[in-house]
Write a protein that holds these residues in place. Structure first.
Motif, PDB file in Angstrom:
ATOM      1  N   ILE A  61       0.851  -1.187   0.000  1.00 39.63           N
ATOM      2  CA  ILE A  61       0.000   0.000   0.000  1.00 39.63           C
ATOM      3  C   ILE A  61       0.886   1.236   0.000  1.00 39.63           C
ATOM      4  CG2 ILE A  61      -1.750   1.292   1.286  1.00 39.63           C
ATOM      5  CD1 ILE A  61      -2.613  -1.417   2.492  1.00 39.63           C
ATOM      6  N   VAL A  62       0.648   2.124  -0.947  1.00 40.65           N
ATOM      7  CA  VAL A  62       1.387   3.386  -1.029  1.00 40.65           C
ATOM      8  C   VAL A  62       0.382   4.505  -0.815  1.00 40.65           C
ATOM      9  CG1 VAL A  62       2.823   4.871  -2.458  1.00 40.65           C
ATOM     10  CG2 VAL A  62       3.028   2.378  -2.647  1.00 40.65           C
ATOM     11  N   ARG A  63       0.486   5.171   0.320  1.00 40.14           N
ATOM     12  CA  ARG A  63      -0.471   6.233   0.635  1.00 40.14           C
ATOM     13  C   ARG A  63      -0.006   7.591   0.106  1.00 40.14           C
ATOM     14  NH1 ARG A  63      -4.405   4.067   3.322  1.00 40.14           N
ATOM     15  NH2 ARG A  63      -4.032   2.369   4.764  1.00 40.14           N
ATOM     16  N   GLY A  64       1.253   7.700  -0.199  1.00 43.11           N
ATOM     17  CA  GLY A  64       1.800   8.952  -0.710  1.00 43.11           C
ATOM     18  C   GLY A  64       1.918   8.930  -2.225  1.00 43.11           C
ATOM     19  N   ARG A  65       3.038   9.464  -2.722  1.00 46.26           N
ATOM     20  CA  ARG A  65       3.261   9.602  -4.166  1.00 46.26           C
ATOM     21  C   ARG A  65       4.395   8.690  -4.601  1.00 46.26           C
ATOM     22  NH1 ARG A  65       6.475  12.622  -7.564  1.00 46.26           N
ATOM     23  NH2 ARG A  65       5.456  13.361  -9.452  1.00 46.26           N
ATOM     24  N   LEU A  66       4.217   8.036  -5.743  1.00 51.53           N
ATOM     25  CA  LEU A  66       5.269   7.229  -6.364  1.00 51.53           C
ATOM     26  C   LEU A  66       5.778   7.962  -7.589  1.00 51.53           C
ATOM     27  CD1 LEU A  66       4.030   3.541  -6.385  1.00 51.53           C
ATOM     28  CD2 LEU A  66       6.017   4.442  -5.248  1.00 51.53           C
ATOM     29  N   SER A  67       7.077   8.061  -7.714  1.00 50.12           N
ATOM     30  CA  SER A  67       7.682   8.714  -8.872  1.00 50.12           C
ATOM     31  C   SER A  67       7.899   7.697  -9.986  1.00 50.12           C
ATOM     32  CB  SER A  67       9.029   9.320  -8.489  1.00 50.12           C
ATOM     33  OG  SER A  67       8.859  10.245  -7.444  1.00 50.12           O
ATOM     34  N   PRO A  68       7.988   8.174 -11.234  1.00 51.82           N
ATOM     35  CA  PRO A  68       8.334   7.261 -12.330  1.00 51.82           C
ATOM     36  C   PRO A  68       9.685   6.595 -12.040  1.00 51.82           C
ATOM     37  CG  PRO A  68       7.556   9.344 -13.187  1.00 51.82           C
ATOM     38  CD  PRO A  68       7.703   9.513 -11.708  1.00 51.82           C
ATOM     39  N   ARG A  69       9.844   5.390 -12.537  1.00 55.42           N
ATOM     40  CA  ARG A  69      11.015   4.549 -12.376  1.00 55.42           C
ATOM     41  C   ARG A  69      11.141   3.967 -10.964  1.00 55.42           C
ATOM     42  NH1 ARG A  69      13.397   8.887 -15.298  1.00 55.42           N
ATOM     43  NH2 ARG A  69      14.497   9.473 -13.429  1.00 55.42           N
ATOM     44  N   SER A  70      10.099   4.125 -10.139  1.00 53.23           N
ATOM     45  CA  SER A  70      10.083   3.442  -8.835  1.00 53.23           C
ATOM     46  C   SER A  70       9.876   1.959  -9.091  1.00 53.23           C
ATOM     47  CB  SER A  70       8.945   3.963  -7.953  1.00 53.23           C
ATOM     48  OG  SER A  70       9.129   5.317  -7.655  1.00 53.23           O
ATOM     49  N   THR A  71      10.458   1.148  -8.241  1.00 51.88           N
ATOM     50  CA  THR A  71      10.343  -0.300  -8.400  1.00 51.88           C
ATOM     51  C   THR A  71       9.512  -0.869  -7.258  1.00 51.88           C
ATOM     52  OG1 THR A  71      12.516  -0.385  -9.447  1.00 51.88           O
ATOM     53  CG2 THR A  71      11.631  -2.446  -8.589  1.00 51.88           C
ATOM     54  N   ILE A  72       8.536  -1.684  -7.625  1.00 52.46           N
ATOM     55  CA  ILE A  72       7.701  -2.383  -6.652  1.00 52.46           C
ATOM     56  C   ILE A  72       8.072  -3.856  -6.725  1.00 52.46           C
ATOM     57  CG2 ILE A  72       5.334  -2.996  -5.993  1.00 52.46           C
ATOM     58  CD1 ILE A  72       5.864  -0.053  -5.678  1.00 52.46           C
ATOM     59  N   MET A  73       8.348  -4.460  -5.565  1.00 53.57           N
ATOM     60  CA  MET A  73       8.679  -5.887  -5.524  1.00 53.57           C
ATOM     61  C   MET A  73       7.749  -6.572  -4.533  1.00 53.57           C
ATOM     62  SD  MET A  73      12.824  -5.716  -5.562  1.00 53.57           S
ATOM     63  CE  MET A  73      13.014  -7.469  -5.760  1.00 53.57           C
ATOM     64  N   ARG A  86      -0.444   8.173  -7.031  1.00 56.89           N
ATOM     65  CA  ARG A  86      -0.735   8.532  -5.637  1.00 56.89           C
ATOM     66  C   ARG A  86      -1.800   7.596  -5.100  1.00 56.89           C
ATOM     67  NH1 ARG A  86       0.575  13.291  -3.422  1.00 56.89           N
ATOM     68  NH2 ARG A  86      -1.273  13.256  -2.109  1.00 56.89           N
ATOM     69  N   GLN A  87      -1.725   7.324  -3.810  1.00 60.57           N
ATOM     70  CA  GLN A  87      -2.756   6.546  -3.127  1.00 60.57           C
ATOM     71  C   GLN A  87      -3.120   5.280  -3.908  1.00 60.57           C
ATOM     72  OE1 GLN A  87      -4.616   7.639  -0.245  1.00 60.57           O
ATOM     73  NE2 GLN A  87      -3.356   9.436   0.041  1.00 60.57           N
ATOM     74  N   VAL A  98      -0.230  -5.796 -10.160  1.00 59.54           N
ATOM     75  CA  VAL A  98      -1.238  -4.897 -10.732  1.00 59.54           C
ATOM     76  C   VAL A  98      -1.612  -3.829  -9.702  1.00 59.54           C
ATOM     77  CG1 VAL A  98      -2.190  -6.581 -12.344  1.00 59.54           C
ATOM     78  CG2 VAL A  98      -3.112  -6.435 -10.062  1.00 59.54           C
ATOM     79  N   PRO A  99      -1.776  -2.585 -10.159  1.00 61.75           N
ATOM     80  CA  PRO A  99      -2.179  -1.520  -9.241  1.00 61.75           C
ATOM     81  C   PRO A  99      -3.699  -1.417  -9.140  1.00 61.75           C
ATOM     82  CG  PRO A  99      -1.596  -0.596 -11.370  1.00 61.75           C
ATOM     83  CD  PRO A  99      -1.374  -2.072 -11.454  1.00 61.75           C
ATOM     84  N   SER A 100      -4.153  -0.895  -8.008  1.00 61.35           N
ATOM     85  CA  SER A 100      -5.564  -0.569  -7.854  1.00 61.35           C
ATOM     86  C   SER A 100      -5.654   0.602  -6.889  1.00 61.35           C
ATOM     87  CB  SER A 100      -6.372  -1.765  -7.335  1.00 61.35           C
ATOM     88  OG  SER A 100      -5.892  -2.146  -6.073  1.00 61.35           O
ATOM     89  N   ALA A 101      -6.669   1.415  -7.050  1.00 69.88           N
ATOM     90  CA  ALA A 101      -6.830   2.594  -6.205  1.00 69.88           C
ATOM     91  C   ALA A 101      -7.193   2.178  -4.795  1.00 69.88           C
ATOM     92  CB  ALA A 101      -7.895   3.511  -6.783  1.00 69.88           C
ATOM     93  N   LEU A 102      -6.789   2.997  -3.819  1.00 75.15           N
ATOM     94  CA  LEU A 102      -7.138   2.727  -2.418  1.00 75.15           C
ATOM     95  C   LEU A 102      -8.614   2.918  -2.176  1.00 75.15           C
ATOM     96  CD1 LEU A 102      -4.221   4.268  -0.372  1.00 75.15           C
ATOM     97  CD2 LEU A 102      -4.809   1.890  -0.629  1.00 75.15           C
TER      98      LEU A 102
END
Length: 102
Positions: A61-73, A86-87, A98-102
């Motif tokens: 869960i990312v409640r803040g902001r993710l910048s381009p080129r961030s890596t999720i593992m 964001r969120q 896969v991403p989904s909105a909070l």
């Protein structure tokens, strides 16, 4: 009802017609309830499997902001973010993150 039928055995033939109708109606309702209970047990098992599957999903869960080129593992899966987000929540589905909105 079923026990009564077994006890009566051949004696069922000697029952008055109105009692035979009551008995037949009770047997029919018993069979309906038996089928309903089988369906409910199957639905319960399906819900149980769905809950276990949902609990087995790993999430980030990312409640803040993710910048381009961030890596999720997550587990053995990796995803590089191409755009700002964001969120957002990330989960593993169908062997991909896969991403989904909070």
């Amino acid at each position: 009802v079923i026990d009564l039928i077994k006890k009566l055995g051949k004696g069922i033939e000697q029952l008055p017609p109105d009692k035979k109708m009551v008995l037949a109606t009770a047997v029919k309702r018993f069979q309906e309830i038996e089928h309903e209970s089988i369906a409910l047990v199957a639905a319960k098992e399906e819900k149980k499997k769905e809950i276990e599957r949902q609990l087995g999903i790993f999430r980030v869960i990312v409640r803040g902001r993710l910048s381009p080129r961030s890596t999720i593992m997550i587990e053995n899966f990796t995803k590089v973010i191409q755009e700002a987000m964001r969120q957002v929540t990330f989960a593993v589905q169908d062997n991909a993150i896969v991403p989904s909105a909070l």
